[in-house]
Design a protein around this motif. Structure first.
Motif, PDB file in Angstrom:
ATOM      1  N   GLU A  96      37.451  32.290  34.414  1.00 33.47           N
ATOM      2  CA  GLU A  96      37.565  33.314  33.396  1.00 33.47           C
ATOM      3  C   GLU A  96      37.812  34.656  34.077  1.00 33.47           C
ATOM      4  O   GLU A  96      37.740  34.754  35.302  1.00 33.47           O
ATOM      5  CB  GLU A  96      36.295  33.347  32.553  1.00 33.47           C
ATOM      6  N   LYS A  97      38.078  35.674  33.301  1.00 30.11           N
ATOM      7  CA  LYS A  97      38.377  36.992  33.847  1.00 30.11           C
ATOM      8  C   LYS A  97      37.282  37.426  34.813  1.00 30.11           C
ATOM      9  O   LYS A  97      36.096  37.329  34.502  1.00 30.11           O
ATOM     10  CB  LYS A  97      38.508  38.002  32.707  1.00 30.11           C
ATOM     11  N   GLY A  98      37.691  37.848  35.999  1.00 32.70           N
ATOM     12  CA  GLY A  98      36.728  38.285  36.994  1.00 32.70           C
ATOM     13  C   GLY A  98      37.232  38.059  38.403  1.00 32.70           C
ATOM     14  O   GLY A  98      38.383  37.675  38.618  1.00 32.70           O
ATOM     15  N   GLU A  99      36.343  38.286  39.362  1.00 34.20           N
ATOM     16  CA  GLU A  99      36.689  38.167  40.776  1.00 34.20           C
ATOM     17  C   GLU A  99      35.955  36.992  41.412  1.00 34.20           C
ATOM     18  O   GLU A  99      34.762  36.799  41.172  1.00 34.20           O
ATOM     19  CB  GLU A  99      36.326  39.465  41.506  1.00 34.20           C
ATOM     20  N   TYR A 100      36.683  36.239  42.194  1.00 34.00           N
ATOM     21  CA  TYR A 100      36.168  35.058  42.880  1.00 34.00           C
ATOM     22  C   TYR A 100      36.444  35.280  44.367  1.00 34.00           C
ATOM     23  O   TYR A 100      37.561  35.059  44.836  1.00 34.00           O
ATOM     24  CB  TYR A 100      36.854  33.798  42.356  1.00 34.00           C
ATOM     25  N   ARG A 101      35.444  35.762  45.092  1.00 32.85           N
ATOM     26  CA  ARG A 101      35.624  36.177  46.490  1.00 32.85           C
ATOM     27  C   ARG A 101      35.814  35.004  47.453  1.00 32.85           C
ATOM     28  O   ARG A 101      36.409  35.155  48.509  1.00 32.85           O
ATOM     29  CB  ARG A 101      34.429  37.019  46.936  1.00 32.85           C
TER      30      ARG A 101
END
Length: 100
Positions: free
Chosen positions: A74-79
Motif C-alpha cells: 500500500e502507499k508508503g515506503e519500504y526500505r
C-alpha cells in the motif's frame, strides 16, 4: 501494443511505484505506472531491495507472469524487502490493484 480499455483503466494515472536496486532507496531507480508481467523486460536487476508506493496499491509477485508468492504494498515506503514481508528480494512481476 495497445492496452485494452477497462473500467479500472481510469485509475491508471493514480498508480505510481518506484523500485530500487538497493536497500534504503539507493542504487538504480525505476518508476512504474503499469502492470509488468516480466519485470526484467524493463529492469535489468534480478532483485528489488526497496520500494516507494507513491499512489495506488500494488502486488509484487516473486516470479514473472504473476506467479509465486504475492506481497501487497500500500502507499508508503519500504526500505528493505522484509518490510513488505518477503524473505528474498526477488520480484518477477508487478501488478496494480484496480478493483478496491
Amino acid at each position: 501494443e495497445s492496452t485494452p480499455t477497462t473500467k479500472a483503466g481510469t485509475f491508471s494515472s493514480r498508480h505510481r511505484l518506484r523500485i530500487y536496486e538497493r536497500p534504503e532507496f539507493s542504487g538504480q531507480m525505476m518508476e512504474v505506472s503499469e502492470d509488468l508481467a516480466n519485470l526484467q523486460d524493463r529492469w535489468r536487476y534480478r532483485e528489488v531491495h526497496s520500494a516507494q508506493v507513491q499512489d495506488g496499491v500494488w502486488v509484487f509477485h516473486e516470479h514473472p507472469n504473476y506467479r509465486g508468492r504475492q506481497y501487497l504494498l500500500e502507499k508508503g515506503e519500504y526500505r528493505r524487502h522484509v518490510d513488505w514481508g518477503a524473505l528474498q528480494p526477488s520480484v518477477g512481476s508487478v501488478r496494480r490493484v484496480t478493483d478496491l
